[in-house]
Write a protein that holds these residues in place. Structure first.
Motif, PDB file in Angstrom:
ATOM      1  N   SER A 126      36.964  31.865  17.238  1.00  0.00           N
ATOM      2  CA  SER A 126      36.027  31.479  16.085  1.00  0.00           C
ATOM      3  C   SER A 126      36.452  30.571  14.709  1.00  0.00           C
ATOM      4  O   SER A 126      37.837  30.164  15.245  1.00  0.00           O
ATOM      5  CB  SER A 126      35.593  32.512  15.202  1.00  0.00           C
ATOM      6  N   ASP A 127      36.059  30.123  13.646  1.00  0.00           N
ATOM      7  CA  ASP A 127      35.848  30.078  12.706  1.00  0.00           C
ATOM      8  C   ASP A 127      36.932  30.518  11.652  1.00  0.00           C
ATOM      9  O   ASP A 127      38.265  30.228  11.028  1.00  0.00           O
ATOM     10  CB  ASP A 127      34.206  29.592  11.666  1.00  0.00           C
ATOM     11  N   ALA A 128      37.121  31.587  12.106  1.00  0.00           N
ATOM     12  CA  ALA A 128      38.340  32.342  10.699  1.00  0.00           C
ATOM     13  C   ALA A 128      39.032  32.648  11.925  1.00  0.00           C
ATOM     14  O   ALA A 128      40.335  32.085  11.300  1.00  0.00           O
ATOM     15  CB  ALA A 128      37.320  33.822  10.875  1.00  0.00           C
ATOM     16  N   ALA A 129      39.166  32.496  12.811  1.00  0.00           N
ATOM     17  CA  ALA A 129      40.823  33.066  13.652  1.00  0.00           C
ATOM     18  C   ALA A 129      41.631  30.993  13.526  1.00  0.00           C
ATOM     19  O   ALA A 129      42.385  31.360  13.538  1.00  0.00           O
ATOM     20  CB  ALA A 129      40.095  33.680  15.098  1.00  0.00           C
ATOM     21  N   ALA A 130      40.478  30.393  13.686  1.00  0.00           N
ATOM     22  CA  ALA A 130      41.329  28.470  13.919  1.00  0.00           C
ATOM     23  C   ALA A 130      41.657  28.493  11.827  1.00  0.00           C
ATOM     24  O   ALA A 130      42.941  28.068  12.141  1.00  0.00           O
ATOM     25  CB  ALA A 130      39.825  27.446  13.372  1.00  0.00           C
ATOM     26  N   ARG A 131      41.016  28.841  11.472  1.00  0.00           N
ATOM     27  CA  ARG A 131      41.648  29.151   9.677  1.00  0.00           C
ATOM     28  C   ARG A 131      42.641  29.799   9.870  1.00  0.00           C
ATOM     29  O   ARG A 131      43.847  29.704   9.248  1.00  0.00           O
ATOM     30  CB  ARG A 131      40.918  29.735   8.867  1.00  0.00           C
ATOM     31  N   VAL A 132      43.442  30.725  10.551  1.00  0.00           N
ATOM     32  CA  VAL A 132      44.579  32.138  10.724  1.00  0.00           C
ATOM     33  C   VAL A 132      45.365  31.348  10.979  1.00  0.00           C
ATOM     34  O   VAL A 132      46.276  31.286  10.772  1.00  0.00           O
ATOM     35  CB  VAL A 132      43.946  33.453  11.211  1.00  0.00           C
ATOM     36  N   HIS A 133      44.920  30.677  12.464  1.00  0.00           N
ATOM     37  CA  HIS A 133      45.693  29.904  13.422  1.00  0.00           C
ATOM     38  C   HIS A 133      46.442  29.160  12.362  1.00  0.00           C
ATOM     39  O   HIS A 133      47.576  28.929  12.144  1.00  0.00           O
ATOM     40  CB  HIS A 133      45.487  29.199  14.323  1.00  0.00           C
ATOM     41  N   LEU A 134      45.701  28.385  11.375  1.00  0.00           N
ATOM     42  CA  LEU A 134      46.194  26.898  11.024  1.00  0.00           C
ATOM     43  C   LEU A 134      47.516  27.782  10.380  1.00  0.00           C
ATOM     44  O   LEU A 134      48.142  27.476   9.186  1.00  0.00           O
ATOM     45  CB  LEU A 134      45.220  26.202   9.995  1.00  0.00           C
ATOM     46  N   ASN A 178      38.875  36.866  17.201  1.00  0.00           N
ATOM     47  CA  ASN A 178      38.740  36.249  18.603  1.00  0.00           C
ATOM     48  C   ASN A 178      37.553  37.411  19.864  1.00  0.00           C
ATOM     49  O   ASN A 178      37.847  37.003  20.709  1.00  0.00           O
ATOM     50  CB  ASN A 178      39.174  35.533  19.116  1.00  0.00           C
ATOM     51  N   ALA A 179      38.715  38.740  19.333  1.00  0.00           N
ATOM     52  CA  ALA A 179      38.188  40.112  20.239  1.00  0.00           C
ATOM     53  C   ALA A 179      38.334  39.806  21.524  1.00  0.00           C
ATOM     54  O   ALA A 179      36.908  40.116  22.323  1.00  0.00           O
ATOM     55  CB  ALA A 179      36.784  40.230  19.106  1.00  0.00           C
ATOM     56  N   GLY A 180      39.133  39.129  21.912  1.00  0.00           N
ATOM     57  CA  GLY A 180      39.627  38.513  23.205  1.00  0.00           C
ATOM     58  C   GLY A 180      38.785  37.493  24.063  1.00  0.00           C
ATOM     59  O   GLY A 180      38.744  37.915  25.091  1.00  0.00           O
ATOM     60  N   ALA A 181      38.181  36.602  23.033  1.00  0.00           N
ATOM     61  CA  ALA A 181      37.535  35.566  23.109  1.00  0.00           C
ATOM     62  C   ALA A 181      38.328  34.555  22.735  1.00  0.00           C
ATOM     63  O   ALA A 181      38.330  33.673  22.472  1.00  0.00           O
ATOM     64  CB  ALA A 181      36.524  35.843  23.311  1.00  0.00           C
ATOM     65  N   ASP A 182      39.843  34.761  23.209  1.00  0.00           N
ATOM     66  CA  ASP A 182      40.718  33.686  22.735  1.00  0.00           C
ATOM     67  C   ASP A 182      40.639  32.356  23.821  1.00  0.00           C
ATOM     68  O   ASP A 182      40.510  33.188  25.663  1.00  0.00           O
ATOM     69  CB  ASP A 182      42.207  33.935  22.764  1.00  0.00           C
ATOM     70  N   PRO A 183      40.781  30.919  23.222  1.00  0.00           N
ATOM     71  CA  PRO A 183      40.587  29.809  23.999  1.00  0.00           C
ATOM     72  C   PRO A 183      41.823  29.827  24.978  1.00  0.00           C
ATOM     73  O   PRO A 183      43.201  30.191  24.586  1.00  0.00           O
ATOM     74  CB  PRO A 183      40.704  28.340  23.747  1.00  0.00           C
TER      75      PRO A 183
END
Length: 195
Positions: A126-134, A178-183
């Motif tokens: 998700s957008d939020a998860a991508a920001r957190v990964h950055l 990502n609630a279990g939907a991680d790529p």
């Protein structure tokens, strides 16, 4: 209390900057690189915070404040103000073990709700998860900067532990968002694909 009446001082025009104890070092000194990486991490976390929901918004606000503490810690050389250890005082702000322990406890709470990893994950979802990964990747760089400084000069062990746990915390938070939907990473997936 910090009070800033003027933003520019012209004192850094010679390529140096001041530390908490009044000493000056080059802006490219390993100490300043570590401090700059922590500042960049704090900014990335601020960007991530506008895309997440509770409880992460409150946690991120606490961590952003801790990152200012971490920057002050790194900006205060060992021995400043005649200190002989890394204990905080009225004159010296240091990361303390309880800040690291809070991160560990919070990380464990989020991780306990996740399914075990069965593959490496790609930074996204998700957008939020991508920001957190950055922010997590910047935390890893900040850790490299702080440990590089620690090779040359003493650095508060609690500060090093904090930045290490923070990248772990951010990894777990991205997974929780990502609630279990991680790529998932598929090793060699594009090797056999046609051009």
């Amino acid at each position: 209390m910090v009070r800033l009446n003027r933003i520019y001082t012209r004192t850094g025009d010679d390529g140096t900057t001041g530390l908490v104890d009044g000493s000056r070092i080059a802006k490219h000194h390993p100490r300043m690189i570590a401090i700059g990486d922590v500042d960049e991490l704090n900014s990335a976390l601020g960007l991530a915070s506008i895309a997440v929901a509770a409880p992460f918004t409150d946690e991120f606000a606490r961590i952003q404040n801790d990152l200012f503490d971490l920057g002050a810690d790194l900006a205060t050389p060992f021995g400043a103000f005649d200190t002989t250890d890394f204990a905080p005082s009225d004159m010296v702000l240091r990361i303390v073990p309880s800040q690291v322990e809070w991160l560990e406890h919070t990380l464990d709470q989020h991780n306990d709700a996740l399914a075990p990893l069965r593959s490496f994950i790609l930074p996204g979802g998700s957008d939020a998860a991508a920001r957190v990964h950055l922010a997590r990747a910047i935390a890893r760089r900040a850790e490299r900067g702080a440990t590089a400084l620690a090779v040359a000069e003493p650095v508060n062990p609690a500060a090093l532990a904090y930045i290490n746990r923070l990248s772990d915390y951010l990894f777990v938070v991205a997974r929780a968002i990502n609630a279990g939907a991680d790529p998932l990473w598929v090793p060699g997936a594009s090797r056999s694909q046609e051009k």
